[in-house]
Design a protein around this motif. Structure first.
Motif, PDB file in Angstrom:
ATOM      1  N   ASP A   1       0.812  -1.217   0.000  1.00 49.24           N
ATOM      2  CA  ASP A   1       0.000   0.000   0.000  1.00 49.24           C
ATOM      3  C   ASP A   1       0.848   1.271   0.000  1.00 49.24           C
ATOM      4  OD1 ASP A   1       0.976  -0.343   2.543  1.00 49.24           O
ATOM      5  OD2 ASP A   1      -0.871   0.267   3.558  1.00 49.24           O
ATOM      6  N   ALA A   2       2.165   1.128  -0.133  1.00 48.85           N
ATOM      7  CA  ALA A   2       3.024   2.315  -0.188  1.00 48.85           C
ATOM      8  C   ALA A   2       2.811   3.039  -1.516  1.00 48.85           C
ATOM      9  CB  ALA A   2       4.486   1.917  -0.024  1.00 48.85           C
ATOM     10  N   SER A   3       2.699   4.347  -1.451  1.00 47.02           N
ATOM     11  CA  SER A   3       2.457   5.153  -2.648  1.00 47.02           C
ATOM     12  C   SER A   3       3.702   5.950  -3.020  1.00 47.02           C
ATOM     13  CB  SER A   3       1.297   6.124  -2.404  1.00 47.02           C
ATOM     14  OG  SER A   3       1.658   7.078  -1.404  1.00 47.02           O
ATOM     15  N   GLU A   4       3.665   6.562  -4.202  1.00 45.67           N
ATOM     16  CA  GLU A   4       4.776   7.424  -4.609  1.00 45.67           C
ATOM     17  C   GLU A   4       4.886   8.622  -3.665  1.00 45.67           C
ATOM     18  OE1 GLU A   4       4.502   8.474  -8.715  1.00 45.67           O
ATOM     19  OE2 GLU A   4       5.066   6.458  -9.413  1.00 45.67           O
ATOM     20  N   GLU A   5       3.761   9.088  -3.157  1.00 46.99           N
ATOM     21  CA  GLU A   5       3.785  10.198  -2.203  1.00 46.99           C
ATOM     22  C   GLU A   5       4.503   9.786  -0.911  1.00 46.99           C
ATOM     23  OE1 GLU A   5       1.140   9.196  -3.893  1.00 46.99           O
ATOM     24  OE2 GLU A   5       0.945  10.901  -5.263  1.00 46.99           O
ATOM     25  N   ASP A   6       4.252   8.538  -0.475  1.00 47.45           N
ATOM     26  CA  ASP A   6       4.937   8.031   0.714  1.00 47.45           C
ATOM     27  C   ASP A   6       6.449   8.019   0.497  1.00 47.45           C
ATOM     28  OD1 ASP A   6       2.572   7.570   2.117  1.00 47.45           O
ATOM     29  OD2 ASP A   6       2.349   5.556   1.263  1.00 47.45           O
ATOM     30  N   LEU A   7       6.862   7.582  -0.683  1.00 43.44           N
ATOM     31  CA  LEU A   7       8.290   7.505  -0.984  1.00 43.44           C
ATOM     32  C   LEU A   7       8.907   8.896  -1.088  1.00 43.44           C
ATOM     33  CD1 LEU A   7       8.223   4.590  -3.572  1.00 43.44           C
ATOM     34  CD2 LEU A   7       9.193   4.522  -1.279  1.00 43.44           C
ATOM     35  N   ARG A   8       8.167   9.798  -1.667  1.00 44.63           N
ATOM     36  CA  ARG A   8       8.685  11.164  -1.775  1.00 44.63           C
ATOM     37  C   ARG A   8       8.850  11.782  -0.379  1.00 44.63           C
ATOM     38  NH1 ARG A   8       9.416  14.685  -5.857  1.00 44.63           N
ATOM     39  NH2 ARG A   8       8.444  13.243  -7.351  1.00 44.63           N
ATOM     40  N   ASP A   9       7.857  11.546   0.491  1.00 45.70           N
ATOM     41  CA  ASP A   9       7.958  12.049   1.858  1.00 45.70           C
ATOM     42  C   ASP A   9       9.145  11.413   2.585  1.00 45.70           C
ATOM     43  OD1 ASP A   9       5.713  13.592   1.460  1.00 45.70           O
ATOM     44  OD2 ASP A   9       4.330  12.166   2.406  1.00 45.70           O
ATOM     45  N   LEU A  10       9.435  10.152   2.257  1.00 41.23           N
ATOM     46  CA  LEU A  10      10.539   9.439   2.886  1.00 41.23           C
ATOM     47  C   LEU A  10      11.893   9.981   2.430  1.00 41.23           C
ATOM     48  CD1 LEU A  10      11.318   6.859   4.625  1.00 41.23           C
ATOM     49  CD2 LEU A  10      11.412   5.634   2.427  1.00 41.23           C
ATOM     50  N   CYS A  11      11.968  10.347   1.148  1.00 43.06           N
ATOM     51  CA  CYS A  11      13.265  10.691   0.548  1.00 43.06           C
ATOM     52  C   CYS A  11      13.585  12.180   0.544  1.00 43.06           C
ATOM     53  CB  CYS A  11      13.326  10.161  -0.888  1.00 43.06           C
ATOM     54  SG  CYS A  11      13.286   8.358  -1.010  1.00 43.06           S
ATOM     55  N   GLU A  12      12.599  13.024   0.504  1.00 37.61           N
ATOM     56  CA  GLU A  12      12.873  14.458   0.382  1.00 37.61           C
ATOM     57  C   GLU A  12      13.678  15.044   1.539  1.00 37.61           C
ATOM     58  OE1 GLU A  12       9.168  16.353  -0.555  1.00 37.61           O
ATOM     59  OE2 GLU A  12       9.602  16.287  -2.717  1.00 37.61           O
ATOM     60  N   PRO A  13      13.527  14.525   2.771  1.00 34.53           N
ATOM     61  CA  PRO A  13      14.395  15.045   3.836  1.00 34.53           C
ATOM     62  C   PRO A  13      15.871  14.747   3.613  1.00 34.53           C
ATOM     63  CG  PRO A  13      12.457  13.987   4.777  1.00 34.53           C
ATOM     64  CD  PRO A  13      12.455  13.655   3.318  1.00 34.53           C
ATOM     65  N   ILE A  14      16.160  13.779   2.773  1.00 37.38           N
ATOM     66  CA  ILE A  14      17.548  13.409   2.486  1.00 37.38           C
ATOM     67  C   ILE A  14      18.176  14.352   1.479  1.00 37.38           C
ATOM     68  CG2 ILE A  14      19.020  11.593   1.498  1.00 37.38           C
ATOM     69  CD1 ILE A  14      16.990   9.572   2.584  1.00 37.38           C
ATOM     70  N   GLY A  15      17.422  14.735   0.466  1.00 36.27           N
ATOM     71  CA  GLY A  15      17.951  15.615  -0.574  1.00 36.27           C
ATOM     72  C   GLY A  15      16.929  15.859  -1.654  1.00 36.27           C
ATOM     73  N   ASP A  16      17.252  16.712  -2.599  1.00 33.80           N
ATOM     74  CA  ASP A  16      16.349  17.110  -3.673  1.00 33.80           C
ATOM     75  C   ASP A  16      15.998  15.910  -4.546  1.00 33.80           C
ATOM     76  OD1 ASP A  16      14.867  18.484  -5.474  1.00 33.80           O
ATOM     77  OD2 ASP A  16      16.529  19.649  -6.330  1.00 33.80           O
ATOM     78  N   VAL A  17      14.727  15.536  -4.577  1.00 30.87           N
ATOM     79  CA  VAL A  17      14.247  14.389  -5.350  1.00 30.87           C
ATOM     80  C   VAL A  17      13.819  14.857  -6.740  1.00 30.87           C
ATOM     81  CG1 VAL A  17      12.489  12.592  -5.527  1.00 30.87           C
ATOM     82  CG2 VAL A  17      13.530  13.118  -3.309  1.00 30.87           C
ATOM     83  N   PHE A  18      14.345  14.200  -7.765  1.00 25.44           N
ATOM     84  CA  PHE A  18      13.988  14.541  -9.140  1.00 25.44           C
ATOM     85  C   PHE A  18      12.772  13.747  -9.614  1.00 25.44           C
ATOM     86  CE2 PHE A  18      14.352  13.468 -13.695  1.00 25.44           C
ATOM     87  CZ  PHE A  18      14.216  14.737 -14.239  1.00 25.44           C
ATOM     88  N   GLU A  19      12.722  12.455  -9.276  1.00 27.09           N
ATOM     89  CA  GLU A  19      11.650  11.608  -9.784  1.00 27.09           C
ATOM     90  C   GLU A  19      11.463  10.399  -8.875  1.00 27.09           C
ATOM     91  OE1 GLU A  19      10.485   9.607 -14.087  1.00 27.09           O
ATOM     92  OE2 GLU A  19      12.552   9.436 -13.379  1.00 27.09           O
ATOM     93  N   VAL A  20      10.203   9.975  -8.713  1.00 26.82           N
ATOM     94  CA  VAL A  20       9.879   8.746  -7.988  1.00 26.82           C
ATOM     95  C   VAL A  20       9.061   7.862  -8.923  1.00 26.82           C
ATOM     96  CG1 VAL A  20       8.650   7.718  -6.037  1.00 26.82           C
ATOM     97  CG2 VAL A  20       9.855   9.899  -5.747  1.00 26.82           C
ATOM     98  N   ARG A  21       9.501   6.613  -9.093  1.00 30.26           N
ATOM     99  CA  ARG A  21       8.781   5.686  -9.968  1.00 30.26           C
ATOM    100  C   ARG A  21       8.478   4.405  -9.193  1.00 30.26           C
ATOM    101  NH1 ARG A  21      11.936   3.787 -13.582  1.00 30.26           N
ATOM    102  NH2 ARG A  21      13.841   4.747 -12.812  1.00 30.26           N
ATOM    103  N   LEU A  22       7.233   4.250  -8.802  1.00 28.18           N
ATOM    104  CA  LEU A  22       6.778   3.039  -8.126  1.00 28.18           C
ATOM    105  C   LEU A  22       6.347   2.042  -9.186  1.00 28.18           C
ATOM    106  CD1 LEU A  22       6.015   1.598  -5.472  1.00 28.18           C
ATOM    107  CD2 LEU A  22       3.750   2.664  -5.679  1.00 28.18           C
ATOM    108  N   MET A  23       6.976   0.882  -9.212  1.00 24.89           N
ATOM    109  CA  MET A  23       6.694  -0.084 -10.264  1.00 24.89           C
ATOM    110  C   MET A  23       5.406  -0.844  -9.957  1.00 24.89           C
ATOM    111  SD  MET A  23       9.201   0.964 -11.820  1.00 24.89           S
ATOM    112  CE  MET A  23       8.773   0.067 -13.295  1.00 24.89           C
ATOM    113  N   LYS A  24       4.499  -0.888 -10.941  1.00 27.96           N
ATOM    114  CA  LYS A  24       3.190  -1.513 -10.765  1.00 27.96           C
ATOM    115  C   LYS A  24       2.935  -2.563 -11.828  1.00 27.96           C
ATOM    116  CE  LYS A  24       1.184   2.709  -8.775  1.00 27.96           C
ATOM    117  NZ  LYS A  24       0.093   3.709  -8.893  1.00 27.96           N
ATOM    118  N   ASP A  25       2.113  -3.526 -11.485  1.00 30.16           N
ATOM    119  CA  ASP A  25       1.711  -4.556 -12.434  1.00 30.16           C
ATOM    120  C   ASP A  25       0.856  -3.910 -13.519  1.00 30.16           C
ATOM    121  OD1 ASP A  25      -0.531  -6.703 -13.279  1.00 30.16           O
ATOM    122  OD2 ASP A  25       1.315  -7.752 -12.737  1.00 30.16           O
ATOM    123  N   LYS A  26       1.171  -4.220 -14.758  1.00 28.33           N
ATOM    124  CA  LYS A  26       0.481  -3.555 -15.868  1.00 28.33           C
ATOM    125  C   LYS A  26      -0.996  -3.932 -15.941  1.00 28.33           C
ATOM    126  CE  LYS A  26       4.504  -2.899 -18.809  1.00 28.33           C
ATOM    127  NZ  LYS A  26       5.144  -3.178 -20.121  1.00 28.33           N
TER     128      LYS A  26
END
Length: 360
Positions: free
Chosen positions: A117-142
């Motif tokens: 249930d993790a979303s791209e928003e969750d990942l962005r919130d996780l990573c942005e405190p570390i540094g400037d995030v350019f892109e987040v790509r959550l891989m999904k079943d087609k």
């Protein structure tokens, strides 16, 4: 060409690693000894085979194409090629600037073991405190649209990516322990069929006119004649986008190197800085003019007479296999013997063929 019966997709002529474009039948990066050279060391072990294959650079799973070849969609493909010496127009300059504005190679990380249930928003919130995030790509079943449990996060710099690995690996997210490692995208090209009388300066001028982001050029010298090259080179680019842009342009049928149609393929990252030391360990042959419909098994059988063949790599082309390939031997002496003994080979008992071959 393929190993034992295994076909791999990358061709790195200089260090027993070869890399070529991926298709559904090509899975592994072609290396002389990927495990020994640490090819898997940049990636975390994964209980989910699909997830691990996706995280390993060069895997041919369709979702891996989204990582290593993501710029196939983003990078403008050139349908008509100008001569390499043509001056760069304003439109081209704008495209070059766009490519150079993308993050450098080494700035993307793989994050695995994610909760479903993790979303791209969750990942962005996780990573942005570390540094400037350019892109987040959550891989999904087609088909289902559900998360596959892993993602790729691009930062603006290599330093942020390294920091993310240090801080996120083994961290918990929504009750699950995640894994974080460097995602190795492709930014190095193999260019074959280079005129052997060209100097590195002549070759560099042509390559730099093709596209932006050229960082290093290795035009392999002929050890028997230092004034000539061996007909192939490795070019390292600033990022995958720059490399793929130039790759697309050089794959155009109109692009020539002094009349020669070049062989263009992806190459694995260089792992051995000492060229001369690496050369003494090379156990592979480059073979050209392979007849159509010749199987990798037949090629292996043909060259097995000289010693144990560990890999045969026949890179895929747009309309089937190409007319060249690479043969890896267990021992360098076998590769040398294959060149020295003969260049005449019989296919299916019908004809004798002359293969231009040389030790890499």
């Amino acid at each position: 060409m393929a190993e034992s019966t295994e076909v791999e997709d990358r061709v790195d002529l200089e260090e027993d690693n070869y890399m070529e474009e991926m298709d559904d039948d090509v899975e592994e990066q072609v290396e002389e000894d990927p495990e020994e050279e640490g090819g898997d060391g940049n990636f975390e072990d994964n209980d989910d085979d699909e997830e691990y294959d996706r995280s390993k650079a060069g895997a041919s799973e369709k979702d891996q194409s989204a990582e290593a070849n993501r710029n196939d969609d983003d990078t403008p493909h050139v349908e008509e090629e100008e001569k390499p010496t043509a001056s760069v127009g304003e439109d081209e300059k704008d495209k070059h600037a766009q490519l150079l504005a993308l993050p450098p190679n080494g700035s993307e990380v793989f994050i695995g073991g994610l909760p479903k249930d993790a979303s791209e928003e969750d990942l962005r919130d996780l990573c942005e405190p570390i540094g400037d995030v350019f892109e987040v790509r959550l891989m999904k079943d087609k088909e289902s649209g559900e998360s596959k449990g892993f993602a790729f996060v691009s930062f603006r710099s290599k330093e942020f990516a390294k920091k993310a690995i240090d801080e996120l690996h083994s961290k918990e997210l929504k009750g699950k322990t995640i894994r974080c490692s460097l995602s190795e995208t492709k930014n190095r090209l193999f260019i074959g069929n280079v005129p052997k009388n060209w100097t590195e300066d002549e070759f560099r001028k042509v390559i730099e006119d093709v596209g932006p982001g050229v960082e290093t050029i290795e035009l392999i010298k002929d050890p028997q004649n230092p004034s000539r090259n061996r007909g192939f080179s490795f070019v390292l680019y600033y990022n995958n986008a720059c490399a793929d842009y130039s790759r697309q342009k050089m794959l155009n049928a109109n692009f020539k190197l002094d009349g020669n149609t070049p062989t263009i393929s992806w190459a694995d990252p260089k792992s051995t800085p000492d060229h001369s030391a690496a050369a003494s360990q090379v156990k592979a042959l480059y073979v050209k003019n392979i007849p159509d419909n010749t199987s990798t098994e037949k090629i292996k059988e043909l060259f097995q007479r000289h010693g144990e063949v560990t890999k045969v790599v026949m890179p895929p082309g747009k309309s089937g296999k190409r007319d060249f390939g690479f043969i890896h031997y267990a021992e360098r002496s076998s590769a040398l013997k294959a060149v020295k003994d003969t260049e005449k080979y019989e296919i299916d008992g019908k004809s004798h063929l002359h293969f231009p071959i040389f030790v890499l």
